[in-house]
Design an enzyme around this catalytic site. Structure first.
Site, short mmCIF file in Angstrom:
data_model
loop_
_atom_site.label_atom_id
_atom_site.label_comp_id
_atom_site.label_asym_id
_atom_site.label_seq_id
_atom_site.Cartn_x
_atom_site.Cartn_y
_atom_site.Cartn_z
N ASP A 35 -2.44 10.51 -1.92
CA ASP A 35 -2.69 9.44 -2.88
C ASP A 35 -3.04 9.98 -4.25
OD1 ASP A 35 -2.94 6.49 -1.51
OD2 ASP A 35 -3.26 8.11 -0.09
N ASN A 54 -6.07 12.06 0.56
CA ASN A 54 -5.18 11.27 1.42
C ASN A 54 -6.04 10.44 2.35
OD1 ASN A 54 -2.39 10.67 2.22
ND2 ASN A 54 -2.97 11.57 4.18
N LYS A 55 -5.40 9.60 3.13
CA LYS A 55 -6.11 8.70 4.05
C LYS A 55 -7.18 9.47 4.82
CE LYS A 55 -5.74 5.12 4.52
NZ LYS A 55 -6.56 4.04 3.91
N ARG A 65 -7.00 -0.14 -7.17
CA ARG A 65 -7.41 0.86 -6.17
C ARG A 65 -7.56 2.19 -6.91
NH1 ARG A 65 -4.78 1.26 -0.50
NH2 ARG A 65 -6.89 2.03 -0.11
N GLN A 91 -3.11 2.08 10.40
CA GLN A 91 -1.81 2.15 9.75
C GLN A 91 -0.81 2.98 10.55
OE1 GLN A 91 -4.76 2.71 8.17
NE2 GLN A 91 -4.71 2.01 6.05
N ARG A 146 0.85 -1.19 0.00
CA ARG A 146 0.00 0.00 0.00
C ARG A 146 0.89 1.24 0.00
NH1 ARG A 146 1.54 1.52 4.47
NH2 ARG A 146 0.41 3.47 4.31
N GLY A 147 0.25 2.40 -0.08
CA GLY A 147 0.98 3.66 -0.13
C GLY A 147 1.24 4.09 -1.55
N ALA A 148 0.91 5.33 -1.88
CA ALA A 148 0.89 5.77 -3.28
C ALA A 148 2.18 5.48 -4.05
CB ALA A 148 0.53 7.26 -3.33
#
Length: 385
Positions: free
Chosen positions: A256, A266-267, A101, A215, A67-69
């Protein structure tokens, strides 16, 4: 009252946590594979997943094992290279990876970049093996570029912090996870805090828990501990009291997707932090590579926000330790059976609430569509030259 909240960071014992790469390409005798550190098992276990094809990687992406852009972009590129190397349909693999995603623009960017390299090689007469090699070369180049971008973002970000907050000893609040687990290097927002720590200018890293999948608690605290940083974990809804107490000097988050007007996805939970920061006159800083900027998305309203399953909210998962006979990864219900849940993976912060966007090409402040377009144009010129 400076450190009355600082419980977790005063334990200076070695963490004994080895650094396992978040992603790596391997080529055993039975054929090439993509190896991922399964982030759903952290911090309790460092378990690697082995992907032999694009569907396995898509599943890992959707489960947030990777995960993570920026790292998703790298994974997308390697996934296409894997399909090519193993003789699968490259276009099909690229399409499935690009859509795994929807909010994270880097994922599609990485997949399409490797796909383009494969197509260009094939069109020039390369056989499948050499075309697959071109896709792998593109993935490795993206991996290396992201590592370099991470280093440059950290330098630009710390310089900005020092400019905004003279005197050092910064108290920084971060949300979600933006370190080496999301990057080819040491991360985005976390890399800035890590550089401040290494240079003796980080007083405290405040780590938002980041519900519902934790996270921050599981991953950012893991990385902060591994690097010996002074950090303290807080529940997301405690951030307001922390601002009110004057304990936050700056907010650092990743992204993201950044729309053409400077809106930042973003999250989920990032937007409330931006509102709090504005009210309390605290800088709200976004750190992301230029590849996260999507000129094709005009504004925040046009960003597709991924909606995840309600069970992530109505249950607490046991990512790595079986609880009361449950299998690892099972859920403990915390809401009545049949409860509906609202579970967006991201929220969108408008540009007027963003103090600055830090990229490898420099800092943009104030955040405007014109400034962002110039930054992206400069990045393209650097890449071409």
């Amino acid at each position: 009252m400076a450190d009355q909240y600082a419980q977790s960071s005063e334990d200076k014992r070695p963490t004994q946590i080895p650094a396992v790469p978040a992603i790596r390409w391997d080529d055993p005798p039975e054929g090439p594979v993509l190896v991922l550190l399964d982030q759903t098992r952290l911090p309790g276990e460092e378990i690697e997943l082995v992907c032999t094809d694009a569907p396995a990687l898509v599943d890992a992406i959707r489960r947030l094992a990777v995960r993570g852009a920026p790292l998703l972009g790298i994974a997308g590129a390697y996934g296409v290279a894997l399909a090519a190397a193993r003789g699968f349909d490259v276009d099909e693999a690229a399409d499935s990876l690009a859509g795994a995603r929807p909010t994270a623009v880097n994922l599609a960017y990485g997949a399409r970049r490797a796909q383009a390299a494969y197509r260009t090689a094939a069109a020039s007469g390369a056989d499948p093996r050499r075309a697959a090699g071109a896709a792998l070369e593109a993935a490795r180049a993206l991996h290396a570029e992201d590592a370099e971008a991470s280093t440059r973002m950290a330098a630009h970000g710390l310089a900005l912090l020092d400019e905004l907050l003279p005197g050092g000893q910064h108290r920084v609040l971060t949300h979600c996870n933006t370190g080496a687990l999301v990057s080819g290097g040491e991360g985005t927002a976390f890399a800035v805090a890590l550089k401040a720590h290494r240079e003796g200018r980080l007083r405290r890293l405040w780590v938002d828990e980041t519900r519902p999948l934790l996270q921050g608690a599981r991953l950012t605290a893991y990385e902060a501990a591994r690097n010996g940083m002074a950090y303290t974990l807080l529940t997301d809804n405690a951030a307001g009291s922390l601002f009110a107490a004057g304990e936050v000097d700056a907010v650092l988050i990743g992204a993201d997707r950044i729309a053409a007007d400077g809106s930042v996805a973003n999250k989920v939970g990032s937007y409330p932090l931006a509102v709090l920061a504005r009210y309390h006159h605290v800088p709200f800083i976004v750190v992301a590579p230029v590849t996260t900027v999507d000129p094709g998305t005009p504004d925040g309203a046009a960003i597709e926000v991924e909606q995840r399953g309600g069970h992530e909210v109505t249950e607490v998962t046991a990512p790595y330790v079986p609880v009361a006979g449950m299998e690892a990864g099972g859920g403990i219900p915390v809401a009545p059976l049949g409860t509906q849940a609202y579970n967006p993976a991201f929220d969108v912060t408008p540009p007027e609430l963003v103090t600055a966007i830090v990229t490898e090409e420099g800092v943009l402040s104030p955040v405007t569509a014109e400034g962002l377009a110039e930054l992206c144009a400069r990045s393209r010129q650097v890449t071409i030259s």
